[in-house]
Design a protein around this motif. Structure first.
Motif, PDB file in Angstrom:
ATOM      1  N   ASP A   1       0.825  -1.211   0.000  1.00 40.73           N
ATOM      2  CA  ASP A   1       0.000   0.000   0.000  1.00 40.73           C
ATOM      3  C   ASP A   1       0.856   1.257   0.000  1.00 40.73           C
ATOM      4  OD1 ASP A   1      -2.527   0.930  -0.307  1.00 40.73           O
ATOM      5  OD2 ASP A   1      -3.274   0.329   1.652  1.00 40.73           O
ATOM      6  N   ILE A   2       2.013   1.190  -0.659  1.00 43.90           N
ATOM      7  CA  ILE A   2       2.945   2.312  -0.744  1.00 43.90           C
ATOM      8  C   ILE A   2       2.882   2.900  -2.148  1.00 43.90           C
ATOM      9  CG2 ILE A   2       5.388   2.942  -0.787  1.00 43.90           C
ATOM     10  CD1 ILE A   2       5.815   0.965   1.495  1.00 43.90           C
ATOM     11  N   ASN A   3       2.592   4.188  -2.233  1.00 47.48           N
ATOM     12  CA  ASN A   3       2.421   4.871  -3.506  1.00 47.48           C
ATOM     13  C   ASN A   3       3.652   5.725  -3.804  1.00 47.48           C
ATOM     14  OD1 ASN A   3       1.523   6.331  -5.777  1.00 47.48           O
ATOM     15  ND2 ASN A   3      -0.590   6.322  -5.026  1.00 47.48           N
ATOM     16  N   THR A   4       4.349   5.404  -4.889  1.00 50.05           N
ATOM     17  CA  THR A   4       5.582   6.107  -5.257  1.00 50.05           C
ATOM     18  C   THR A   4       5.391   6.941  -6.523  1.00 50.05           C
ATOM     19  OG1 THR A   4       6.277   4.139  -6.497  1.00 50.05           O
ATOM     20  CG2 THR A   4       7.067   4.341  -4.221  1.00 50.05           C
ATOM     21  N   SER A   5       4.168   7.190  -6.930  1.00 52.31           N
ATOM     22  CA  SER A   5       3.889   7.787  -8.237  1.00 52.31           C
ATOM     23  C   SER A   5       3.957   9.307  -8.250  1.00 52.31           C
ATOM     24  CB  SER A   5       2.506   7.351  -8.718  1.00 52.31           C
ATOM     25  OG  SER A   5       2.145   8.035  -9.900  1.00 52.31           O
ATOM     26  N   PRO A   6       4.583   9.889  -9.281  1.00 52.66           N
ATOM     27  CA  PRO A   6       4.569  11.353  -9.428  1.00 52.66           C
ATOM     28  C   PRO A   6       3.216  11.878  -9.890  1.00 52.66           C
ATOM     29  CG  PRO A   6       5.716  10.335 -11.280  1.00 52.66           C
ATOM     30  CD  PRO A   6       5.430   9.234 -10.295  1.00 52.66           C
ATOM     31  N   TYR A   7       2.291  10.970 -10.254  1.00 51.47           N
ATOM     32  CA  TYR A   7       0.945  11.391 -10.645  1.00 51.47           C
ATOM     33  C   TYR A   7      -0.029  11.333  -9.469  1.00 51.47           C
ATOM     34  CZ  TYR A   7       2.957  10.624 -15.255  1.00 51.47           C
ATOM     35  OH  TYR A   7       3.771  10.668 -16.356  1.00 51.47           O
ATOM     36  N   ALA A   8       0.425  10.851  -8.340  1.00 47.77           N
ATOM     37  CA  ALA A   8      -0.419  10.767  -7.147  1.00 47.77           C
ATOM     38  C   ALA A   8      -0.149  11.903  -6.168  1.00 47.77           C
ATOM     39  CB  ALA A   8      -0.221   9.430  -6.448  1.00 47.77           C
ATOM     40  N   PHE A   9       1.047  12.509  -6.246  1.00 46.40           N
ATOM     41  CA  PHE A   9       1.432  13.550  -5.290  1.00 46.40           C
ATOM     42  C   PHE A   9       2.159  14.679  -6.008  1.00 46.40           C
ATOM     43  CE2 PHE A   9       1.576   9.389  -3.186  1.00 46.40           C
ATOM     44  CZ  PHE A   9       0.661   9.580  -2.166  1.00 46.40           C
ATOM     45  N   ILE A  10       2.025  15.882  -5.510  1.00 45.00           N
ATOM     46  CA  ILE A  10       2.733  17.021  -6.087  1.00 45.00           C
ATOM     47  C   ILE A  10       4.203  16.970  -5.682  1.00 45.00           C
ATOM     48  CG2 ILE A  10       0.680  18.477  -6.141  1.00 45.00           C
ATOM     49  CD1 ILE A  10       1.733  19.888  -3.630  1.00 45.00           C
ATOM     50  N   ASN A  11       5.021  17.690  -6.436  1.00 38.91           N
ATOM     51  CA  ASN A  11       6.460  17.819  -6.157  1.00 38.91           C
ATOM     52  C   ASN A  11       7.175  16.476  -6.129  1.00 38.91           C
ATOM     53  OD1 ASN A  11       6.059  20.618  -5.839  1.00 38.91           O
ATOM     54  ND2 ASN A  11       5.620  20.382  -3.666  1.00 38.91           N
TER      55      ASN A  11
END
Length: 584
Positions: A168-178
């Motif tokens: 359940d770890i999200n590493t995406s640049p499309y999920a979080f800013i910066n």
């Protein structure tokens, strides 16, 4: 204003609780934004203490490191050999114009979370409106790994899906800013760090943020110290993290995960009175912490110079020492060692490969409950039923998860079980198993929970049907399903039966709502589910994922019918399904 202050406090902590080489000024966090990164490492003055709680060699040779797949080939092999789950169904999912066919539901969900903002209100500038068009994904690319490869690249896409699905770890640049994309080497070290975290401590958040912060930038709140900040508890990894060796990247990330262990347990351990007292931490009027312990007279309880910064870094460094350098933590503070052993690691130690293979303390208690029964009297079970009736009803009529009912039963049963077994289990530590303030317990009383649910299911069925009799004059066969179910929404004017408001769980638990009546939307949804035919959640993983992707509040159906099909039997079946015991 009190709520706003709390939010700002959390913001300051998550971005200022970070691994760095010198102090950060948290006062600037309120006007935070990315600023160019300047490589200007400062080294702290010499001291008898090491800067970190463990050396690279100690991390590299740590006991009980699990073996997880880190390469694209290893992850592909893992899923190739992984059996399909019992809820697998063939079908097509559409995500941002991309069609996935006959894919594992868990990978569909993982890919969806990687492509959309974790906060629906947040706009990610880099995120395209249509991934299929932007990345020219052809219809033949109909599997999650193929799609992810087109979007994130072949060197990191399997790792990103694996981390999202398994932890359940999200590493995406499309999920979080910066956020910037990870490199293959960086994301491999993320997985290697998780090899060092005990499985019982994962996942440590839902859709948990773990990003490579925008390359070439740091946070404005760190001021001139920005070049020294390696990572923070948010969890954001900066350029200074990349510049470290592979082993120290793992150390740093473990340190940040340690912060999250405190935040995700029953209460904030690093703010608890017991933790503050061990090192003599006192909070001054400006909100800053100082350790009043005199080193010469009372000993020095810190494992590193960085741990001397504040009680939060003290906690994270002590927890890191417990994992990689336990003898050092014992030497500096046996009290800290014992507290972490019981409250964080459930009795497991890392002094040898044998020690960390032992059964956790809670499993010893759980085994006793499962084998010997809870030994609760009928009167005690009746007390639990009365205490937990409201969360049971809310799991069907109040948009509340069934787990809240489970939490109520488990907590009330734990209090009674503890009184019976205090002499048999003298090591029973209150906060390690349950928290009186939050009123939750990690012990599971499955048989008691089932007995109580089986009594409440028919009771609730009859209460619902009797309540709806008052509105029967508003129903007729010429109504559409939507019009018919609007009448069911009037349940919001009823009061839940036999409320036991004297119970502290009902009044004080954060898992208990303050509503005394059903939700109109939940009652309407129950009706729509029944008149249109519902799929039992136990039988369809596909329906669960589809509902998550669709995110629809109401089902539309204007078909006129003469027979609704809502009988006592169908309503009972529905309630049993929605209140069944879910197990991982």
């Amino acid at each position: 204003m009190k709520f706003i202050a709390s939010v700002l406090t959390i913001l300051v902590f998550t971005t200022s609780a970070c691994t760095h080489l010198s102090k950060v000024n948290p006062e600037k966090a309120f006007v935070d934004h990315p600023v160019p990164y300047s490589q200007s490492h400062r080294h702290p003055a010499n001291n008898n203490l090491p800067w970190w709680a463990a050396s690279e060699k100690q991390v590299q040779n740590a006991y009980c490191r699990r073996k997880l797949p880190t390469t694209s080939a290893a992850i592909a092999a893992y899923y190739k050999n992984l059996p399909l789950g019992p809820g697998f169904e063939e079908g097509t999912y559409t995500i941002s114009g991309i069609e996935l066919r006959n894919e594992r539901p868990e990978l569909v969900l993982a890919l969806s979370r990687l492509l959309f903002p974790a906060d629906p209100e947040e706009k990610i500038k880099e995120a395209p409106a249509n991934f299929q068009q932007t990345f020219k994904i052809s219809p033949s690319c109909d599997k999650a790994f193929c799609v992810a490869q087109k979007i994130f690249g072949p060197e990191v896409d399997p790792q990103m899906l694996y981390l999202m699905d398994q932890f359940d770890i999200n590493t995406s640049p499309y999920a979080f800013i910066n956020a910037s994309p990870f490199t293959a080497a960086e994301i491999a070290d993320v997985i290697r760090t998780l090899e060092l975290v005990h499985p019982n401590q994962l996942p440590f958040g839902s859709n948990k943020k773990l990003i490579r912060f925008k390359r070439g930038y740091t946070r404005a709140s760190y001021g001139d110290d920005g070049g020294n900040v390696v990572a923070n508890a948010a969890i954001e990894l900066f350029d200074a993290w990349t510049e470290q060796s592979s082993i120290m990247r793992q150390y740093t990330l473990y340190h940040e995960i340690a912060h999250n262990h405190s935040d995700n347990q029953f209460s904030d351990y690093d703010r608890s009175a017991s933790w503050l007292a061990i090192s003599g931490w006192k909070e001054n009027k400006d909100g800053q912490f100082e350790s009043l312990r005199k080193k010469a007279k009372q000993g020095h309880p810190f494992v590193s110079r960085y741990g001397e910064t504040n009680p939060f870094e003290d906690f994270a460094e002590s927890l890191t020492a417990y994992r990689f350098n336990p003898s050092w933590l014992k030497q500096k503070s046996q009290d800290k060692y014992n507290l972490i052993k019981l409250l964080v690691h459930d009795g497991l130690e890392y002094t040898s490969n044998r020690d960390c293979q032992q059964a956790p303390v809670s499993k010893t208690y759980q085994k006793s409950i499962d084998q010997n029964g809870d030994r609760l009297t009928p009167a005690e079970k009746d007390y639990i039923l009365k205490s937990c009736r409201k969360p049971f009803y809310e799991s069907v009529l109040g948009h509340m998860p069934t787990s809240f009912f489970d939490a109520c039963v488990n907590f009330e049963a734990t209090l009674l079980w503890q009184k019976q077994n205090q002499q048999q289990y003298p090591d029973l530590v209150q906060q390690s198993l349950f928290d009186p303030a939050l009123r939750v317990s990690i012990l599971k009383f499955k048989k008691t929970r089932q007995e109580i649910a089986e009594k409440l299911q028919p009771e609730m069925t009859d209460w619902l049907l009797k309540s709806m009799e008052a509105y029967s004059y508003q129903m007729n066969s010429s109504q559409s399903n939507a019009e018919y179910c609007d009448v069911w929404a009037k349940m919001e004017h009823r009061i839940y039966p036999e409320l036991y408001l004297e119970n502290k769980w009902t009044r004080k638990s954060p898992f208990s709502s303050r509503q005394l009546s059903p939700s109109a939307g939940a009652a309407r949804g129950l009706c729509l589910d029944l008149v249109q035919g519902f799929v039992p959640t136990a039988k369809s993983a596909r329906s669960t994922v589809t509902n998550w992707l669709r995110k629809s509040t109401y089902l539309s159906d204007d078909t006129k019918v003469s027979e609704r099909g809502i009988t006592r039997e169908s309503l009972m079946t529905y309630i049993k399904d929605r209140t069944r015991l879910y197990e991982k």
